[in-house]
Scaffold this active site. Structure first.
Site, short mmCIF file in Angstrom:
data_model
loop_
_atom_site.label_atom_id
_atom_site.label_comp_id
_atom_site.label_asym_id
_atom_site.label_seq_id
_atom_site.Cartn_x
_atom_site.Cartn_y
_atom_site.Cartn_z
N LYS A 21 116.12 25.76 43.78
CA LYS A 21 117.49 25.76 44.34
C LYS A 21 118.15 24.39 44.25
O LYS A 21 119.36 24.27 44.06
CB LYS A 21 117.50 26.25 45.78
CG LYS A 21 116.58 25.49 46.72
CD LYS A 21 115.51 26.39 47.25
CE LYS A 21 114.37 25.65 47.89
NZ LYS A 21 113.28 26.49 48.28
N GLU A 68 116.40 34.08 40.80
CA GLU A 68 116.30 34.91 42.00
C GLU A 68 115.41 34.28 43.09
O GLU A 68 115.70 34.37 44.28
CB GLU A 68 115.74 36.29 41.63
CG GLU A 68 115.73 37.31 42.75
CD GLU A 68 117.13 37.63 43.24
OE1 GLU A 68 117.91 38.22 42.48
OE2 GLU A 68 117.45 37.29 44.40
N VAL A 119 116.73 31.59 46.22
CA VAL A 119 117.42 31.89 47.49
C VAL A 119 116.73 33.05 48.19
O VAL A 119 116.58 34.13 47.62
CB VAL A 119 118.91 32.27 47.26
CG1 VAL A 119 119.59 32.62 48.58
CG2 VAL A 119 119.66 31.14 46.57
N GLY A 146 113.72 33.78 48.89
CA GLY A 146 112.41 34.25 48.39
C GLY A 146 112.40 35.66 47.84
O GLY A 146 113.03 35.93 46.82
N ILE A 195 113.75 38.36 48.88
CA ILE A 195 114.94 39.22 49.07
C ILE A 195 115.81 39.12 47.82
O ILE A 195 116.17 38.02 47.42
CB ILE A 195 115.79 38.74 50.26
CG1 ILE A 195 114.95 38.64 51.53
CG2 ILE A 195 117.00 39.62 50.47
CD1 ILE A 195 115.72 38.04 52.71
N GLU A 197 106.91 21.26 56.55
CA GLU A 197 106.36 20.16 55.75
C GLU A 197 106.08 18.96 56.65
O GLU A 197 106.65 18.85 57.74
CB GLU A 197 107.41 19.72 54.71
CG GLU A 197 107.85 20.79 53.75
CD GLU A 197 106.81 21.11 52.69
OE1 GLU A 197 105.96 20.25 52.41
OE2 GLU A 197 106.84 22.24 52.18
N LYS A 219 120.82 26.57 49.09
CA LYS A 219 120.85 28.02 48.84
C LYS A 219 122.26 28.57 49.04
O LYS A 219 122.74 29.38 48.26
CB LYS A 219 119.86 28.72 49.78
CG LYS A 219 118.41 28.32 49.52
CD LYS A 219 117.53 28.78 50.66
CE LYS A 219 116.08 28.38 50.44
NZ LYS A 219 115.25 28.57 51.63
N1 LIG Z 1 106.99 27.46 48.14
C1 LIG Z 1 107.95 28.34 48.42
O1 LIG Z 1 107.83 29.13 49.34
C2 LIG Z 1 109.21 28.37 47.61
C3 LIG Z 1 110.19 29.35 47.90
C4 LIG Z 1 111.34 29.41 47.11
C5 LIG Z 1 111.52 28.51 46.10
N2 LIG Z 1 110.56 27.55 45.86
C6 LIG Z 1 110.80 26.61 44.76
O2 LIG Z 1 109.81 26.82 43.77
C7 LIG Z 1 109.50 25.59 43.13
C8 LIG Z 1 108.01 25.34 43.23
O3 LIG Z 1 107.64 25.28 44.59
P1 LIG Z 1 106.10 25.23 45.04
O4 LIG Z 1 106.11 25.45 46.52
O5 LIG Z 1 105.28 26.11 44.19
O6 LIG Z 1 105.77 23.71 44.75
P2 LIG Z 1 104.32 23.01 44.71
O7 LIG Z 1 103.33 23.86 45.43
O8 LIG Z 1 104.52 21.62 45.16
O9 LIG Z 1 103.94 23.03 43.16
C9 LIG Z 1 104.59 22.25 42.22
C10 LIG Z 1 103.83 22.37 40.91
O10 LIG Z 1 104.52 21.64 39.91
C11 LIG Z 1 103.64 20.75 39.27
N3 LIG Z 1 104.41 19.56 38.91
C12 LIG Z 1 105.19 18.82 39.70
N4 LIG Z 1 105.75 17.81 39.01
C13 LIG Z 1 105.32 17.95 37.74
C14 LIG Z 1 105.53 17.23 36.55
N5 LIG Z 1 106.31 16.14 36.53
N6 LIG Z 1 104.93 17.65 35.42
C15 LIG Z 1 104.12 18.74 35.44
N7 LIG Z 1 103.89 19.47 36.53
C16 LIG Z 1 104.47 19.08 37.68
C17 LIG Z 1 102.54 20.44 40.27
O11 LIG Z 1 101.37 20.05 39.59
P3 LIG Z 1 99.96 19.78 40.36
O12 LIG Z 1 99.58 21.09 40.97
O13 LIG Z 1 99.03 19.38 39.29
O14 LIG Z 1 100.26 18.72 41.36
C18 LIG Z 1 102.42 21.80 40.98
O15 LIG Z 1 101.53 22.62 40.27
C19 LIG Z 1 110.38 24.54 43.82
O16 LIG Z 1 111.57 24.38 43.10
C20 LIG Z 1 110.68 25.16 45.16
O17 LIG Z 1 111.88 24.70 45.73
C21 LIG Z 1 109.43 27.47 46.59
#
Ligand SMILES: NC(=O)c1ccc[n+]([C@@H]2O[C@H](COP(=O)([O-])OP(=O)(O)OC[C@H]3O[C@@H](n4cnc5c(N)ncnc54)[C@H](OP(=O)(O)O)[C@@H]3O)[C@@H](O)[C@H]2O)c1
Length: 430
Positions: free
Chosen positions: A107, A131, A134, A136, A138, A192, A207
């Site tokens: 987002k 999708e 925003v 998750g 939904i 966090e 969002k």
């Molecule tokens: N978590 C949620 O509930 C949620 C909900 C909606 C949207 N989102 C969105 O989804 C996205 C991912 O969220 P997440 O919670 O999955 O994040 P996360 O758990 O912090 O995972 C980020 C991943 O990206 C990799 N990464 C980060 N920087 C990188 C780089 N420069 N080069 C290569 N790989 C890189 C990390 O590698 P390593 O594992 O090796 O560190 C990790 O695997 C974000 O944009 C977030 O806003 C998340």
């Protein structure tokens, strides 16, 4: 069967791992629903050595996510790294330039660069779907972009941040203060270590800016979301709101006011018995008001591995089916800058909580200021009488202009016996 849709995933954290799990578990059903197989070809993350909760040995590993773009055997780049700039931005731009579809849950990236990326995607005749970004699991984006597309949208409201909703729900159910509940939410993994992004309303603002673009066909403009978080909400506010029959929710709202548009994220009171009032804990909700459809509601889990992965894979199914729509529902080149107006232009009912030293005549002084600002009071609660000690005065207003009430609250906050700023919240009749 058509040839499979070949994907490369950048980011194997919560969401990336979830996407791999869904595709591994439901591969056959996804193939039937999409009319073709969805195959993971290659993956990338920062560390290859990190233990992941999924088996990755069947896929190629690339150290640099940009190598997914150069890979001849990949049709779609799935960006799940996060961040408005840097690796995520570079990858998405490179993918679109190379004529590859992109699916992302990012987002922050879309809120800051959505219009520029939409122009590029449409120029290249590829899809850019988001999708998961925003609410998750939904399908709020698809609902606004497609399901409600027949309507002129008047207003969209949303409980868009599960962490804030969890904290406010816990405060109400346990009577504890914000700081105490936040600490517990961090220990449980719902917040966090640095919670400011959530509790200051920034995540919800990202969002909301995307929902505004989908609802009104304007370019996303995160700088024009009036944003207030929840850290100033006290256990006393929650208690009084409950007594008055309301729940406090961090609401994202975009609304048309004539030719102008309001975008705000702020704590508001909603009736306890309303659909939004019943959305508790980590749940999210989105409410859309359209001229033909009336009110439509979507409620569900707004974040986390499963719900977000579910949304990302739904986007992949759309691409596999050949379903192609403009990124924000209308051609990006027709999207204009919004004519923004402050939420102060709204009229409505309000809640105000003032802490004063209990001295004769204080209430009269407050009443005078309110009268001078054309604010008429509907109900007042004053608890306890302890001369010289702080007491809470809580009031609700009749219909007033938000700007007038804010000015009055500012003046009241300057009275010598008033401690701190009065807490003012709009009562949203949802
Ligand atoms: N978590 C949620 O509930 C949620 C909900 C909606 C949207 N989102 C969105 O989804 C996205 C991912 O969220 P997440 O919670 O999955 O994040 P996360 O758990 O912090 O995972 C980020 C991943 O990206 C990799 N990464 C980060 N920087 C990188 C780089 N420069 N080069 C290569 N790989 C890189 C990390 O590698 P390593 O594992 O090796 O560190 C990790 O695997 C974000 O944009 C977030 O806003 C998340």
């Amino acid at each position: 069967m058509k040839k499979s849709l070949r994907i490369g995933i950048a980011g194997l954290g919560n969401v990336g791992t979830g996407v791999v799990k869904v595709i591994q578990k439901h591969g056959r059903d996804l193939e039937l629903r999409s009319g073709r197989k969805i195959s993971i070809v290659a993956v990338s993350a920062r560390s290859r050595k990190k233990q992941r909760a999924v088996k990755l040995s069947a896929y190629e590993w690339v150290n640099d996510p940009l190598d997914l773009v150069n890979h001849q055997g990949i049709d779609v780049i799935v960006e799940l790294m996060g961040g408005a700039e840097g690796a995520a931005y570079d990858l998405v731009v490179a993918a679109l330039m190379a004529g590859k579809h992109v699916v992302t849950a990012n987002k922050a990236l879309l809120a800051h660069h959505g219009h520029e990326l939409a122009l590029l995607a449409e120029k290249q005749k590829v899809s850019l779907y988001f999708e998961g970004s925003v609410a998750g699991g939904i399908p709020a984006i698809k609902a606004l972009r497609e399901g409600f597309a027949a309507n002129d949208v008047e207003c969209v409201r949303g409980i868009l941040n599960g962490t804030c909703n969890y904290i406010l729900t816990e405060m109400r159910e346990t009577g504890r203060d914000f700081k105490d509940v936040l600490k517990e939410a961090q220990a449980k993994g719902y917040a966090e270590a640095d919670p400011s992004f959530d509790v200051d309303g920034i995540d919800a603002a990202h969002k909301l800016s995307l929902l505004t673009s989908l609802a009104f066909g304007v370019k996303p403009d995160i700088g024009k979301v009036e944003t207030t978080g929840i850290s100033h909400i006290t256990a006393t506010d929650i208690k009084h709101a409950t007594e008055l029959g309301y729940r406090i929710k961090l609401l994202g709202m975009c609304r048309r006011l004539g030719a102008q548009i309001i975008q705000s994220v702020e704590p508001c009171l909603v009736p306890e018995q309303s659909a939004l009032g019943a959305v508790n804990g980590v749940l999210n909700a989105v409410q859309v008001e359209g001229d033909f459809v009336g009110q439509g509601w979507l409620v569900g889990r707004g974040a986390g591995e499963g719900p977000t992965a579910s949304a990302v894979v739904a986007d992949l199914i759309d691409i596999a089916r050949g379903h192609h729509v403009p990124v924000f529902g209308i051609p990006a080149k027709t999207m204009k800058a919004g004519k923004w107006v402050s939420a102060d232009a709204l009229t409505g009912h309000f809640y105000m909580h003032v802490i004063v030293k209990d001295q004769p005549g204080m209430l009269a002084k407050i009443a005078e200021i309110l009268r001078d600002h054309k604010v008429s009071v509907e109900a007042v609660i004053q608890r306890g009488r302890d001369p010289g000690k702080p007491v809470s005065i809580v009031m609700t207003t009749h219909k007033v202009r938000q700007a007038d009430l804010r000015k009055a609250a500012h003046m009241i906050g300057k009275l010598p016996l008033v401690s701190g700023k009065p807490c003012v919240m709009r009562i949203e009749q949802v």
